[in-house]
Design a protein around this motif. Structure first.
Motif, PDB file in Angstrom:
ATOM      1  N   ASP A 236       0.861  -1.183   0.000  1.00 15.63           N
ATOM      2  CA  ASP A 236       0.000   0.000   0.000  1.00 15.63           C
ATOM      3  C   ASP A 236       0.898   1.234   0.000  1.00 15.63           C
ATOM      4  N   PRO A 237       0.744   2.139  -1.007  1.00 16.49           N
ATOM      5  CA  PRO A 237       1.679   3.276  -1.084  1.00 16.49           C
ATOM      6  C   PRO A 237       1.663   4.158   0.159  1.00 16.49           C
ATOM      7  N   SER A 238       0.582   4.144   0.926  1.00 21.61           N
ATOM      8  CA  SER A 238       0.542   4.999   2.119  1.00 21.61           C
ATOM      9  C   SER A 238       1.280   4.350   3.286  1.00 21.61           C
ATOM     10  N   MET A 239       1.642   3.075   3.134  1.00 23.18           N
ATOM     11  CA  MET A 239       2.312   2.377   4.246  1.00 23.18           C
ATOM     12  C   MET A 239       3.663   1.838   3.808  1.00 23.18           C
ATOM     13  N   ARG A 240       4.343   2.531   2.885  1.00 23.33           N
ATOM     14  CA  ARG A 240       5.590   2.011   2.301  1.00 23.33           C
ATOM     15  C   ARG A 240       6.620   1.601   3.347  1.00 23.33           C
ATOM     16  N   GLU A 241       6.981   2.544   4.211  1.00 24.10           N
ATOM     17  CA  GLU A 241       8.086   2.290   5.142  1.00 24.10           C
ATOM     18  C   GLU A 241       7.729   1.195   6.131  1.00 24.10           C
ATOM     19  N   ALA A 242       6.487   1.261   6.653  1.00 21.02           N
ATOM     20  CA  ALA A 242       6.058   0.252   7.622  1.00 21.02           C
ATOM     21  C   ALA A 242       6.072  -1.130   6.978  1.00 21.02           C
ATOM     22  N   ALA A 243       5.562  -1.191   5.736  1.00 21.41           N
ATOM     23  CA  ALA A 243       5.501  -2.483   5.052  1.00 21.41           C
ATOM     24  C   ALA A 243       6.907  -3.015   4.785  1.00 21.41           C
ATOM     25  N   LEU A 244       7.844  -2.108   4.447  1.00 17.04           N
ATOM     26  CA  LEU A 244       9.222  -2.547   4.199  1.00 17.04           C
ATOM     27  C   LEU A 244       9.791  -3.208   5.459  1.00 17.04           C
ATOM     28  N   GLY A 245       9.523  -2.585   6.615  1.00 20.41           N
ATOM     29  CA  GLY A 245       9.980  -3.145   7.886  1.00 20.41           C
ATOM     30  C   GLY A 245       9.376  -4.518   8.142  1.00 20.41           C
ATOM     31  N   GLU A 246       8.072  -4.622   7.878  1.00 10.79           N
ATOM     32  CA  GLU A 246       7.383  -5.906   8.088  1.00 10.79           C
ATOM     33  C   GLU A 246       7.984  -6.990   7.204  1.00 10.79           C
ATOM     34  N   VAL A 247       8.190  -6.640   5.919  1.00 11.53           N
ATOM     35  CA  VAL A 247       8.734  -7.626   4.974  1.00 11.53           C
ATOM     36  C   VAL A 247      10.123  -8.055   5.433  1.00 11.53           C
ATOM     37  N   ARG A 248      10.939  -7.083   5.858  1.00 13.10           N
ATOM     38  CA  ARG A 248      12.295  -7.389   6.333  1.00 13.10           C
ATOM     39  C   ARG A 248      12.265  -8.396   7.466  1.00 13.10           C
ATOM     40  N   SER A 249      11.465  -8.085   8.498  1.00 11.03           N
ATOM     41  CA  SER A 249      11.519  -8.963   9.665  1.00 11.03           C
ATOM     42  C   SER A 249      10.920 -10.326   9.313  1.00 11.03           C
ATOM     43  N   PHE A 250       9.945 -10.342   8.401  1.00 13.68           N
ATOM     44  CA  PHE A 250       9.366 -11.633   8.014  1.00 13.68           C
ATOM     45  C   PHE A 250      10.408 -12.502   7.300  1.00 13.68           C
ATOM     46  N   ILE A 251      11.140 -11.884   6.354  1.00 15.75           N
ATOM     47  CA  ILE A 251      12.141 -12.653   5.596  1.00 15.75           C
ATOM     48  C   ILE A 251      13.215 -13.184   6.550  1.00 15.75           C
ATOM     49  N   HIS A 252      13.641 -12.333   7.510  1.00 14.93           N
ATOM     50  CA  HIS A 252      14.656 -12.798   8.463  1.00 14.93           C
ATOM     51  C   HIS A 252      14.131 -13.954   9.289  1.00 14.93           C
TER      52      HIS A 252
END
Lengths: 409, 435
Positions: A236-252
């Motif tokens: 969601d373009p309004s949640m870019r940074e938050a989503a990036l963080g979520e994706v990062r921690s999920f992949i780790h």
């Protein structure tokens, strides 16, 4: 103003005009070729990517030297990503735009026999995840997907192609439903076009020139067992940074225990990848811009210097003309037209030279042929530069008073 | 006379400062641009093994099946060797020296507690490697041929890595932990960095960092160490690196003279014929080839086409600048017709006028050369900031420095020829009348 008089002046003192002509010819040849090189470098940068770049997170370099991942593990990760807050779609994929480390290469032959080599992106639901715009046909149906690597060669593999590919392979008529074949595998059932997207930039950026930027295909395959993984995630373009963080921690969470510790996964937005991918191109562009500017400056200096001397040498002639009734405007016009004449001849020679240079470069460096349209561009540029360079000496000439004509004759 | 002409030249150049500045700028820009690119090309296409490269050869076999379709997009699998072929060539001992090798990337776990584990690049190879390439040793030496057969866990470290791990230059006899296996250090090589790294796989970054370790190929294969180069298979591949249909190794040989070269070439053809008879090779044995080192570098096109292209561009630009100097000098010299005529009337010969003008061009050339050096340094600095792997090489050595100045003087004197010739043909009488 008599043309004959002008030609005879140029002819009798031919060294000065010849030098200007030579300068113009060389500069024209170099500028045409440099402009062409600049265009070659800029095409991939200017080509529309077709993807929703601002909303797209790319994850790659998930690899291990000791194990591979099963189809079930890949699917778990894919579904886990889709459930994250801020994520709209996610696909495990092989070959992704701006991911330059993994390339999938396909060769297609159209019904009319045209053959092209294209890059392929493979993954479940990529049309939605990448945010592609369908202009004809439809997206893949869930039942159409095969597991990548499955050599279930029964029916033709459904593919979605780009508009540019459709124009090349199936120039006449409706591309949807047409069969494409692999020119190297005569027994293969081939591919069936089910949809056409407007744009999709290939990931072999060096080949993204001359209308081949969109030579990209999506195949109805999904990632099964894999040695290395990559994912595309649309957020969601309004949640870019938050989503990036979520994706990062999920992949780790999901992969750190099984991955090689030395090469961490790369997780970043498409925009950043694009920036990094074009770094080398941009450096080359600066260099070409510097060279063109220097050529222009040096040529202008040369023409100005020569015409200045030319004016000085003909001071008395100008004085006579003025004494016989020529106005200042006439004198300025005389020098401008003379310069125009010389530069036009120089441009003519320069165009031949430019073409010759390009033939040599083509022979040695796999460059495409210089299109004819570049020659007039270079020519017009040189004409303008010539007029600009001659303006100040011409004004100086116009200030010569008629009285000099009467001195020391 | 030279001193007098020099004085005249300086006076004349000072008289019209703008024109002089323009000429110096033009020659400086041309020289600067072309020397930047010449320097880059010079450092990239230099001889990686001076004095030795004439004896080093790269054999080529053609084990690909007849129906193999070579993709124009991917790497060529025929460039590298499969394990059986590489081992056959190495164990045949038909050359003076021979070695097989592959690049590797290993995790080093230091004993020192203040260092975290880190990864280093190096090569897995066979015993002859060090003597063949003349790797200089600081301490110890390479391993013996017997270590290859016994798959011994021995390692040669670079001086940098040895110092980093043990704090001292002499690390021989110490143990290093590489990917969870202990290796005994048998030698420490001086930091040895051929430019380009000719022996590496062509897909590697051949202009970047030096090799930090060398480990016996047999031991690396035994421990299933990863190779960092290109691995190509043309039939099903299950990870078995000893498969005859997987190429990943490089083989280099040392041959002393032309008879040895001819004999080795014949050996490669005989080997291919034999393999074809056994049904392993399908293509003509005549495809086998032996490349000299420099020929191989040329064949592999290690110098990016972009760099060569930019060199041509820069030379074209120098030509534009030279024509420009011709024009400006001509304008300058002919403007001084009066002065030249007076000198001629007072007894100066044409030769004297020609010399005087020549000295003036030379002064401009020297000034342009100095400016060109500055511009070339700025150019090289900008090349070093580029993201390509050869960028850090862009440094000027003394020979290039002198070359730049000489080129500038030569270019401006060449450009001064026509104007000086025109100037010395001025008819004094005609000019004197109008004074």
């Amino acid at each position: 103003m008599s043309w004959r008089a002008m030609f005879s002046t140029l002819y009798r003192h031919s060294l000065m005009p010849l030098l200007v002509l030579l300068q113009v010819a060389l500069a024209c040849a170099i500028l045409c070729n440099v402009l062409f090189l600049v265009w070659q470098k800029m095409q991939p940068m200017l080509a529309p990517s077709g993807v929703a770049g601002h909303e797209l997170i790319l994850v790659d370099q998930i690899s291990s030297t000791t194990r591979s991942w099963s189809a079930a593990e890949v699917q778990t990760a894919e579904e886990g990503l889709r459930r994250l807050p801020g994520v709209r779609a996610a696909s495990a994929a092989t070959g992704l735009p701006m991911v330059l480390t993994t390339l999938m290469i396909f060769e297609f032959k159209g019904p009319s026999g045209v053959k092209i080599g294209v890059n392929g992106y493979i993954g479940d639901g990529l049309v939605k995840t990448l945010g592609l715009q369908l202009v004809a046909g439809r997206d893949f149906l869930p039942a159409e997907y095969r597991e990548y690597g499955d050599t279930n060669a029964g029916a033709p593999l459904p593919v979605i192609i780009t508009q540019a590919m459709a124009n090349q392979l199936i120039p006449d008529g409706q591309p949807v439903g047409k069969l494409l074949s692999d020119p190297n595998e005569s027994t293969d059932p081939g591919y069936r076009v089910v949809g056409v997207v407007r744009h999709l930039l290939r990931n072999q950026l060096g080949m993204a020139t001359d209308g081949k930027a969109d030579y990209t295909v999506l195949t109805a395959q999904k990632i099964g067992k894999a040695d290395g993984l990559s994912f595309a995630v649309r957020v969601d373009p309004s949640m870019r940074e938050a989503a990036l963080g979520e994706v990062r921690s999920f992949i780790h969470r999901q992969f750190d225990s099984t991955m090689d510790s030395h090469s961490p996964a790369r997780i970043s937005f498409y925009d950043e990848r694009r920036d990094a991918a074009f770094k080398s191109q941009r450096a080359a562009l600066w260099l070409f811009a510097g060279v063109s500017l220097s050529v222009v400056i040096v040529t202008v200096i040369g023409i100005m210097g020569l015409t200045g001397f030319w004016v000085q040498k003909r001071t008395r002639q100008i004085g006579i003309r003025r004494a016989l009734g020529a106005r200042r405007g006439d004198i300025i016009r005389l020098f401008l037209v003379e310069n125009l004449l010389i530069v036009v001849m120089g441009v003519a020679v320069g165009m031949l030279l430019a073409f010759g240079c390009n033939l040599l470069l083509m022979h040695y460096y796999e460059l495409p042929r210089l299109p004819w349209s570049y020659l007039p561009i270079g020519g017009v540029l040189m004409l303008l530069l010539g007029q600009l360079a001659v303006l100040s000496p011409a004004m100086r000439a116009a200030r010569v008073p008629p009285i000099v004509a009467t001195r020391s004759l | 006379m030279f001193g007098y002409y020099l004085d005249l030249a300086l006076r004349s150049l000072k008289r019209n400062k703008v024109l002089t500045a323009l000429m110096v700028l033009a020659i400086g820009l041309g020289i600067g641009a072309s020397m930047t690119m010449v320097t880059v090309l010079h450092v990239m296409s230099g001889d990686p093994l001076p004095g030795r490269s004439g004896e080093i050869y790269y054999p080529h076999l053609d084990p690909l099946p007849l129906d193999y379709h070579k993709s124009e997009y991917g790497p060529d699998p025929g460039v590298n060797f499969s394990w059986p072929d590489a081992m056959a060539l190495v164990s045949a001992h038909r050359a003076e020296r021979q070695a097989a090798m592959a690049g590797g990337h290993l995790l080093v776990k230091p004993e020192r507690t203040d260092l975290r584990p880190f990864y280093v690049d190096g090569h897995y190879t066979t015993a002859d490697f060090f003597a063949m390439f003349g790797v200089p040793f600081v301490h110890g030496q390479g391993w013996a041929a017997s270590a290859d057969g016994a798959r011994e866990h021995v390692v040669v470290l670079s001086e940098t890595l040895g110092r980093k791990l043990f704090g001292s230059a002499d690390a021989t006899g110490r143990m290093v932990r590489l990917n969870d296996t202990d290796f005994r250090v048998v030698g420490v090589a001086a930091d040895w960095r051929p430019q380009p790294l000719f022996y590496a796989d062509a897909s590697a970054r051949v202009f970047s960092a030096a090799d930090q370790f060398f480990v016996p190929l047999s031991a690396a294969l035994d421990l299933k160490f990863d190779t960092s180069g290109n691995v190509s298979a043309w039939s099903s591949f299950d990870g078995d690196m000893k498969s005859p249909t997987v190429t990943w190794l490089q083989v280099w040989v040392q041959l002393k003279d032309s008879t040895q070269v001819a004999a080795y070439r014949q050996f490669l053809i005989d080997y291919s014929t034999n393999q074809k008879r056994l049904g392993r090779f399908e293509r003509a044995p005549g495809n086998a080839h032996l490349y000299g080192l420099m020929e191989w570098l040329d064949h592999q096109k290690l110098v990016p086409a972009d760099v060569r292209l930019q060199l041509w561009l820069a030379l074209g630009f120098l030509l534009v600048c030279m024509v420009n100097i011709v024009a400006l000098l001509l304008a300058k010299f002919l403007r001084r017709s009066g002065e030249v005529s007076v000198r001629r009337a007072l007894g100066a010969r044409r030769r004297d006028i020609f010399q005087q003008m020549g000295v003036e061009s030379m002064v401009i050339g020297l000034a342009g050369g100095v400016l060109g050096l500055v511009i070339a340094q700025v150019g090289l600095w900008s090349v070093r900031r580029r993201p390509d792997d050869y960028a850090h090489l862009a440094q000027m050595d003394p020979s290039m420095l002198i070359g730049t100045l000489l080129l500038a003087v030569f270019a401006s004197m060449l450009a001064g020829l026509l104007p000086a010739w025109r100037a010395c043909r001025i008819t004094p009488a005609l000019q004197l009348k109008t004074l």
